[in-house]
Scaffold this motif. Structure first.
Motif, short mmCIF file in Angstrom:
data_model
loop_
_atom_site.label_atom_id
_atom_site.label_comp_id
_atom_site.label_asym_id
_atom_site.label_seq_id
_atom_site.Cartn_x
_atom_site.Cartn_y
_atom_site.Cartn_z
N MET A 1 0.94 -1.14 0.10
CA MET A 1 -0.11 -0.04 -0.01
C MET A 1 0.87 0.98 -0.17
N GLU A 2 0.58 2.25 -0.80
CA GLU A 2 1.09 3.35 -0.68
C GLU A 2 0.37 4.71 -0.86
N GLY A 3 0.76 5.91 -0.28
CA GLY A 3 -0.12 6.87 -0.61
C GLY A 3 0.50 8.25 -0.19
N GLN A 4 -0.35 9.13 -0.32
CA GLN A 4 0.05 10.61 0.11
C GLN A 4 -1.14 11.32 0.67
N ASP A 5 -0.99 11.67 1.94
CA ASP A 5 -2.35 12.37 2.88
C ASP A 5 -1.77 13.65 3.15
N PRO A 6 -2.82 14.40 3.41
CA PRO A 6 -2.39 16.05 3.86
C PRO A 6 -1.77 15.59 5.30
N LEU A 7 -1.03 16.65 5.63
CA LEU A 7 -0.26 16.66 6.94
C LEU A 7 -1.62 16.74 8.01
N SER A 8 -2.75 17.44 7.63
CA SER A 8 -3.77 17.49 8.53
C SER A 8 -4.10 16.33 8.88
N ALA A 9 -4.22 15.25 8.23
CA ALA A 9 -4.64 14.04 8.49
C ALA A 9 -4.14 13.16 9.61
N PHE A 10 -2.81 13.70 9.90
CA PHE A 10 -2.07 13.10 10.98
C PHE A 10 -2.12 14.20 12.21
N GLU A 11 -3.12 14.29 13.04
CA GLU A 11 -3.68 15.24 13.86
C GLU A 11 -2.34 15.79 15.06
#
Length: 183
Positions: A22-32
Motif C-alpha cells: 500500500m502507498e499513498g500521500q495524505d495531507p499533513l492535517s490527516a495526522f492530527e
C-alpha cells in the motif's frame, strides 16, 4: 492505495501473507498529532508513505509476519536559533515483526533486534506512521544556516562588563621572564 486494505483498519495477517503493498500521500492535517507540531500553516504539506507486508516461512512453524514502512514528511517548526519558521524533513524507514499479543512482544523485546508489534485484525497503520514520524522530530529544530544574521548583543551590564578586555594576570610573569633572559 489498495482498495482491499484500509490504512486505519488493516488486517495485518492478511496483508503480510499476501505480500501486499500500500502507498499513498495524505495531507499533513490527516495526522492530527503531527499537524499540532507545525508552527505555521500546514496547508499544501503532505505525508508520503509506503507499506509492504511480508510473510517469512519458518521450518516447523507458522512463519513470521513483517511490515516494512517508509514515510516522508516536512513539518514547519520554529528555529530555536533565529525564531523563524524552518521546514524540518522527516524520514522513516523501519521494519516491524508481528507477534501474537502484547505480552509476547514485551517478553521478546529485550532479546529481539527488530521492533515487535502485537498482531491485530484492526491495526491502525496511520497511527503507526504518525508515531514513527513524531519520534523523528528534532528536540531543537534549527535551520542549517539561518536566513538572517543574528544580533549577538546583551542588555545585561554585568555580562558586558565581564566581557570587556582585561589585562592578563600572567603578563607580569612574562615580563619577569624577559628580564631574566636579558641578564
Amino acid at each position: 492505495m489498495s482498495k482491499e486494505y484500509s490504512l486505519d483498519h488493516l488486517d495485518v495477517t492478511a496483508f503480510a501473507k499476501a505480500n501486499a503493498v500500500m502507498e499513498g500521500q495524505d495531507p499533513l492535517s490527516a495526522f492530527e498529532r503531527l499537524a499540532q507540531e507545525a508552527r505555521s500553516s500546514a496547508d499544501g504539506l503532505s505525508v508520503s508513505w509506503y507499506a509492504e507486508g511480508e510473510h517469512v516461512p519458518e521450518t516447523g512453524g507458522p512463519g513470521h509476519l513483517w511490515l516494512h514502512l517508509e514515510a516522508d514528511a516536512q513539518v514547519p517548526m520554529v528555529c530555536q536559533r533565529c525564531l523563524g519558521v524552518t521546514l524540518v524533513d522527516l524520514q522513516v524507514d523501519r521494519s516491524f515483526r508481528f507477534v501474537k499479543d502484547e505480552a509476547t512482544a514485551e517478553a521478546l523485546d529485550d532479546e529481539a533486534e527488530e521492533d515487535l508489534l502485537a498482531i491485530s485484525k484492526d491495526f491502525n497503520l496511520r497511527q503507526l506512521i504518525e508515531d514513527e514520524l513524531l519520534m523523528e522530530l528534532p528536540l531543537v529544530p534549527m535551520h542549517e544556516e539561518c536566513p538572517q544574521a543574528l544580533p549577538m548583543a546583551s542588555s545585561d551590564q554585568d555580562f558586558e562588563a565581564a566581557s570587556t578586555e582585561k589585562t592578563n594576570p600572567f603578563a607580569v610573569l612574562a615580563g619577569l621572564r624577559k628580564n631574566a633572559d636579558q641578564d
